[in-house]
Design a protein around this motif. Sequence first.
Motif, PDB file in Angstrom:
ATOM      1  N   GLU A   2      48.725 -96.330  40.061  1.00  0.00           N
ATOM      2  CA  GLU A   2      49.109 -94.926  40.181  1.00  0.00           C
ATOM      3  C   GLU A   2      49.685 -94.437  38.854  1.00  0.00           C
ATOM      4  OE1 GLU A   2      52.382 -92.227  42.482  1.00  0.00           O
ATOM      5  OE2 GLU A   2      52.609 -94.387  42.359  1.00  0.00           O
ATOM      6  N   LYS A   3      49.318 -93.224  38.467  1.00  0.00           N
ATOM      7  CA  LYS A   3      49.817 -92.675  37.202  1.00  0.00           C
ATOM      8  C   LYS A   3      51.300 -92.351  37.339  1.00  0.00           C
ATOM      9  CE  LYS A   3      49.569 -90.312  33.186  1.00  0.00           C
ATOM     10  NZ  LYS A   3      49.140 -89.111  32.544  1.00  0.00           N
ATOM     11  N   ARG A   4      52.094 -92.894  36.412  1.00  0.00           N
ATOM     12  CA  ARG A   4      53.534 -92.650  36.441  1.00  0.00           C
ATOM     13  C   ARG A   4      53.843 -91.258  35.941  1.00  0.00           C
ATOM     14  NH1 ARG A   4      56.546 -97.477  37.415  1.00  0.00           N
ATOM     15  NH2 ARG A   4      58.209 -95.954  37.259  1.00  0.00           N
ATOM     16  N   ASN A   5      55.029 -90.813  36.230  1.00  0.00           N
ATOM     17  CA  ASN A   5      55.452 -89.497  35.764  1.00  0.00           C
ATOM     18  C   ASN A   5      56.919 -89.592  35.378  1.00  0.00           C
ATOM     19  OD1 ASN A   5      55.777 -86.865  35.228  1.00  0.00           O
ATOM     20  ND2 ASN A   5      55.234 -86.105  37.264  1.00  0.00           N
ATOM     21  N   ILE A   6      57.134 -90.088  34.180  1.00  0.00           N
ATOM     22  CA  ILE A   6      58.502 -90.367  33.742  1.00  0.00           C
ATOM     23  C   ILE A   6      58.885 -89.390  32.648  1.00  0.00           C
ATOM     24  CG2 ILE A   6      59.970 -92.088  32.635  1.00  0.00           C
ATOM     25  CD1 ILE A   6      58.368 -94.224  33.990  1.00  0.00           C
ATOM     26  N   TYR A   7      59.895 -88.587  32.919  1.00  0.00           N
ATOM     27  CA  TYR A   7      60.302 -87.577  31.951  1.00  0.00           C
ATOM     28  C   TYR A   7      61.487 -88.093  31.151  1.00  0.00           C
ATOM     29  CZ  TYR A   7      61.435 -83.026  29.982  1.00  0.00           C
ATOM     30  OH  TYR A   7      61.680 -81.982  29.119  1.00  0.00           O
ATOM     31  N   MET A   8      61.270 -88.320  29.882  1.00  0.00           N
ATOM     32  CA  MET A   8      62.362 -88.775  29.022  1.00  0.00           C
ATOM     33  C   MET A   8      62.496 -87.855  27.819  1.00  0.00           C
ATOM     34  SD  MET A   8      63.029 -92.735  29.287  1.00  0.00           S
ATOM     35  CE  MET A   8      63.085 -93.559  30.875  1.00  0.00           C
ATOM     36  N   ASP A   9      62.463 -86.540  28.128  1.00  0.00           N
ATOM     37  CA  ASP A   9      62.615 -85.552  27.061  1.00  0.00           C
ATOM     38  C   ASP A   9      63.631 -84.488  27.470  1.00  0.00           C
ATOM     39  OD1 ASP A   9      62.088 -84.672  24.526  1.00  0.00           O
ATOM     40  OD2 ASP A   9      60.293 -83.537  25.065  1.00  0.00           O
ATOM     41  N   HIS A  10      64.689 -84.923  28.121  1.00  0.00           N
ATOM     42  CA  HIS A  10      65.706 -83.985  28.605  1.00  0.00           C
ATOM     43  C   HIS A  10      66.420 -83.255  27.477  1.00  0.00           C
ATOM     44  CE1 HIS A  10      65.132 -86.649  32.102  1.00  0.00           C
ATOM     45  NE2 HIS A  10      65.526 -85.624  32.823  1.00  0.00           N
ATOM     46  N   ALA A  11      66.434 -83.834  26.291  1.00  0.00           N
ATOM     47  CA  ALA A  11      67.099 -83.153  25.180  1.00  0.00           C
ATOM     48  C   ALA A  11      66.284 -81.951  24.706  1.00  0.00           C
ATOM     49  CB  ALA A  11      67.339 -84.118  24.022  1.00  0.00           C
ATOM     50  N   ALA A  12      64.997 -81.959  24.991  1.00  0.00           N
ATOM     51  CA  ALA A  12      64.161 -80.807  24.640  1.00  0.00           C
ATOM     52  C   ALA A  12      64.406 -79.690  25.644  1.00  0.00           C
ATOM     53  CB  ALA A  12      62.692 -81.186  24.619  1.00  0.00           C
ATOM     54  N   THR A  13      64.267 -80.018  26.916  1.00  0.00           N
ATOM     55  CA  THR A  13      64.548 -79.036  27.951  1.00  0.00           C
ATOM     56  C   THR A  13      64.578 -79.743  29.299  1.00  0.00           C
ATOM     57  OG1 THR A  13      63.980 -76.846  28.803  1.00  0.00           O
ATOM     58  CG2 THR A  13      62.144 -78.366  28.462  1.00  0.00           C
ATOM     59  N   THR A  14      65.255 -79.125  30.256  1.00  0.00           N
ATOM     60  CA  THR A  14      65.329 -79.704  31.595  1.00  0.00           C
ATOM     61  C   THR A  14      64.705 -78.737  32.598  1.00  0.00           C
ATOM     62  OG1 THR A  14      67.472 -78.669  31.960  1.00  0.00           O
ATOM     63  CG2 THR A  14      67.493 -80.910  31.094  1.00  0.00           C
ATOM     64  N   TYR A  15      64.390 -79.245  33.766  1.00  0.00           N
ATOM     65  CA  TYR A  15      64.018 -78.389  34.885  1.00  0.00           C
ATOM     66  C   TYR A  15      65.276 -77.699  35.403  1.00  0.00           C
ATOM     67  CZ  TYR A  15      65.730 -82.698  36.866  1.00  0.00           C
ATOM     68  OH  TYR A  15      66.503 -83.795  37.119  1.00  0.00           O
ATOM     69  N   VAL A  16      65.073 -76.688  36.237  1.00  0.00           N
ATOM     70  CA  VAL A  16      66.201 -76.039  36.908  1.00  0.00           C
ATOM     71  C   VAL A  16      66.466 -76.799  38.201  1.00  0.00           C
ATOM     72  CG1 VAL A  16      66.991 -73.903  37.988  1.00  0.00           C
ATOM     73  CG2 VAL A  16      65.642 -73.811  35.894  1.00  0.00           C
ATOM     74  N   LYS A  17      67.706 -77.194  38.422  1.00  0.00           N
ATOM     75  CA  LYS A  17      68.031 -77.912  39.662  1.00  0.00           C
ATOM     76  C   LYS A  17      67.799 -77.001  40.868  1.00  0.00           C
ATOM     77  CE  LYS A  17      71.636 -81.143  38.172  1.00  0.00           C
ATOM     78  NZ  LYS A  17      73.086 -81.395  38.165  1.00  0.00           N
ATOM     79  N   PRO A  18      67.351 -77.561  41.977  1.00  0.00           N
ATOM     80  CA  PRO A  18      67.076 -76.724  43.154  1.00  0.00           C
ATOM     81  C   PRO A  18      68.289 -75.889  43.591  1.00  0.00           C
ATOM     82  CG  PRO A  18      66.321 -78.987  43.510  1.00  0.00           C
ATOM     83  CD  PRO A  18      66.992 -78.968  42.177  1.00  0.00           C
ATOM     84  N   GLU A  19      69.479 -76.474  43.555  1.00  0.00           N
ATOM     85  CA  GLU A  19      70.674 -75.707  43.951  1.00  0.00           C
ATOM     86  C   GLU A  19      70.885 -74.512  43.041  1.00  0.00           C
ATOM     87  OE1 GLU A  19      70.330 -79.062  43.159  1.00  0.00           O
ATOM     88  OE2 GLU A  19      72.430 -79.686  43.009  1.00  0.00           O
ATOM     89  N   VAL A  20      70.509 -74.690  41.783  1.00  0.00           N
ATOM     90  CA  VAL A  20      70.681 -73.603  40.808  1.00  0.00           C
ATOM     91  C   VAL A  20      69.673 -72.493  41.093  1.00  0.00           C
ATOM     92  CG1 VAL A  20      70.499 -73.039  38.353  1.00  0.00           C
ATOM     93  CG2 VAL A  20      71.631 -75.162  39.066  1.00  0.00           C
ATOM     94  N   LEU A  21      68.424 -72.900  41.269  1.00  0.00           N
ATOM     95  CA  LEU A  21      67.376 -71.918  41.544  1.00  0.00           C
ATOM     96  C   LEU A  21      67.695 -71.132  42.815  1.00  0.00           C
ATOM     97  CD1 LEU A  21      64.689 -70.714  40.717  1.00  0.00           C
ATOM     98  CD2 LEU A  21      63.529 -72.500  42.013  1.00  0.00           C
ATOM     99  N   GLU A  22      68.190 -71.834  43.800  1.00  0.00           N
ATOM    100  CA  GLU A  22      68.532 -71.192  45.071  1.00  0.00           C
ATOM    101  C   GLU A  22      69.548 -70.063  44.878  1.00  0.00           C
ATOM    102  OE1 GLU A  22      70.518 -72.886  49.037  1.00  0.00           O
ATOM    103  OE2 GLU A  22      69.064 -74.264  48.110  1.00  0.00           O
TER     104      GLU A  22
END
Lengths: 395, 395, 145
Positions: A2-22
């Motif tokens: 299975e193709k992995r999906n590992i994000y190790m670029d948090h210093a570039a930008t992050t996703y918005v946390k669900p609680e925040v988006l809400e």
Amino acid sequence: MEKRNIYMDHAATTYVKPEVLEEMIPYFTENFGNPSSIYSQARVTNMAIDESRGKIAKAINADRREIFITGGGSEADNWAIKGYANANKHKGNHIITTTIEHHAILHVCEYLGKNGFEITYLPVDEKGFINIDDLRNAIKDTTILVSIMFANNEIGTIQSVKEIGEVCRENKVVFHTDAVQAVGHIPVDVQELNIDMLSMAAHKFYGPKGVGALYVRKGIRLENLIHGGAQERNKRAGTENIPGIIGMAKALELAVENMEEENKKLVMLRNKLIDGLLERVPHSRLNGPCGEMRLPGNANITFEFIEGESILLMLDAKGIAASSGSACTSGSLDPSHVLLAIGLPHEIAHGSLRLSLGEKTTEEEIDYVLEVVPQIVQRLREMSPLWDNFAKGEK
Amino acid sequence: MEKRNIYMDHAATTYVKPEVLEEMIPYFTENFGNPSSIYSQARVTNMAIDESRGKIAKAINADRREIFITGGGSEADNWAIKGYANANKHKGNHIITTTIEHHAILHVCEYLGKNGFEITYLPVDEKGFINIDDLRNAIKDTTILVSIMFANNEIGTIQSVKEIGEVCRENKVVFHTDAVQAVGHIPVDVQELNIDMLSMAAHKFYGPKGVGALYVRKGIRLENLIHGGAQERNKRAGTENIPGIIGMAKALELAVENMEEENKKLVMLRNKLIDGLLERVPHSRLNGPCGEMRLPGNANITFEFIEGESILLMLDAKGIAASSGSACTSGSLDPSHVLLAIGLPHEIAHGSLRLSLGEKTTEEEIDYVLEVVPQIVQRLREMSPLWDNFAKGEK
Amino acid sequence: MLYSEKVMDHFTNPRNVGEIADANGIGEVGNAKCGDIMRIYLKIQDNIVKDAKFKTFGCGSAIASSSMATELIIGKSVEDAWELSNKAVAEALDGLPPVKMHCSVLAEEAIHKAINDYREKAGLELWDFKETDHDELHDQVHGDE
Ligand SMILES: Cc1ncc(COP(=O)(O)O)c(C=O)c1O
Ligand SMILES: Cc1ncc(COP(=O)(O)O)c(C=O)c1O
Ligand code: FES
Ligand code: FES
């Protein structure tokens, strides 16, 4: 597999946390009224912004009237430097910064350098620290502003901000810090650290993109960067980005709340990653310091004899997102100015990899990276004429 | 009676349409990768931004490489004027604009006026139109830039943009237009209208706040306003506001698609509103033109002898959100510079009301407003010493 | 920046990586300071490129260009191999991003150098070609628009 999906670029930008988006959602569709208006609907947004400004202020121990919302970290940096320089040129034309700033500071300084200002770029040592005596010696009668980044986006070096602030204060020079990588990640207290101006960007701490803030200590005069309407107490024009402000405040509140616990985990994972890579890959070196003075989530390693972009592409093929040099200049081919500033030769600076961890990073992901990276390095070295030369030389 | 909730301040800002928000959502939480990076995740956002830029370009008949994303309308205005002025001062120092521009243009011009530039403010007639001969006569050897707004945010006047563009082109002067109120509301074609630079803001056409764009015709040189990373082809630094860009493009696409039909309805409702108010309230007058050259959703009426803020508060009590003068200066107490520019005396300019309609405005809402406003005006007049004097004088 | 599938294929599965022990033409261009060095090994027999291999230190597009270029010249006459242009390499890769075009130039030049190396060793007259000044190229690629 299975193709992995590992994000190790948090210093570039992050996703918005669900609680925040809400928290943001209602402000797109329901509570959208222009906060400067006087009808009840606008009063709701006005109050929400005020409350958010309070949260942001609290997170860095400032007063809410000292927080000015911007369209991001770069705008905050540009405004602080150009705004202060232009409003205070009668006091002097000398600005001190460092060689390892983000381009949002460096390019502004270069611009001012061509427009009547004198810029001193303080060097850094091989771990990325400035020397406080260099700063002391650089300050002169015409010095009006010192801008030194809180934490470096590439190699994770955290400066001795408090000491820098003290020197500036003793010399009655205003101190700005680009804290885009620090706010929401490590404790920041503008009072304790003697900070006069500070930039932040929401998308670095799980808030939305396109919104940031500049803290400006009471009494400091800035020329506006964006003139127009009376928003932000007449200092920054433009209809308020309500969901953006709400999101930034919420994200920052969460970040500060979880910081201690979060960082324990991050430091453990980061150390495992760094130690593991250095151990498994010969001719590799860590860029930036170890320990307390390094951003908890940052690992930056140079692998000699190979080139960064190829590493990134191979990592991507294995499902790992990472970065080489600073994110907004990859796509450009120059080696990172930060790596050159800490003394890496050009050809070695090219082969560096930044892995920046985040709240969801797991130990299992670290193990996978530790397995994959050495293989990739080896494959690329097998293709590299430099490695060839080196290996033959060694024989 | 149930409290009404009638929004008639669309010219200040709009909500985000649900279809627009829906397109934005995945870019907050899933597809959030820095578009300048090279991993696959970033390629998704990179392509999405490119596609969005294409949609925005298409909506105004430009090339996608001529569209630069900004943090809003004010930033676009500031960048166009300061950026062009500073990059072209070797050619001349004279800028022409009008007395009815938005503050995002006016305050920039005032700023430049204090910093070595000469500004000519063209007057307007009583409907808000500039005189094309005034423009012709104002252009001189040192003129480098003309900035004239496409449509006025307060009184809805749509200038003869094509003619203005022609005069500029004949005289080889660059023409910028603040089209923040026009884009997404009336047809805008930068080729046909000879426009060289154009500002827009997403939150005026049911897109998100905190994002806008500047169209810059190929070959025009601008100094950067926000220096730093290489985003926006090196012209505007800052990590891309991906959801914002996606939202702006989607909103604009929808707006252009529905424009013709939508405007038929709006013009009908607006005319009913204007005619009804003028008919029912004595000593009232319409500000701005009637017919084709007025923004479809804009009504702006002055009621003599009373004051704008009191009208707004009373309307609010009746569940109607409206504005008086320009939205971002209410909160300020000066009468609108636009109303003064079309020749209203100070005391009369104070008593004006802007009702700006939107896609959800119904005929029933118009009827309600037509019922409520005359009552409010009468109540306020009964309290007004000016009305008193006038009424006694009439006898 | 987007790479075509072809580029990615040649990057992840590069053809002809390595060296030729008995190569009779070797060419190397670029410099490590720029982050790109390409070395091409040729085995030429009866005026035909019998084999070609490469070693490259560089970005994805440099590695893909090396792979594609070596593949394109194997089996060709020396004259035909000489005619291989960087544009042909880029086209065979379904295009390269504009800032990466110079990586294909490296391939063209490395082949030119390798062929001239062969001709020199064979006592033949060298063919003319102008090697790009890498610093100049660098400014061209990274300078202002
Ligand atoms: C004509 C005009 N120009 C510029 C602006 C400024 O746009 P923003 O508030 O999005 O910065 C506005 C609206 O506020 C406007 O109506
Ligand atoms: C240290 C630093 N300063 C400034 C910025 C610019 O922030 P933004 O891209 O949000 O404008 C960044 C990130 O890109 C950064 O890491
Ligand atoms: S080899 Fe120089 S960037 Fe490709
Ligand atoms: S990296 Fe070689 S041309 Fe720039």
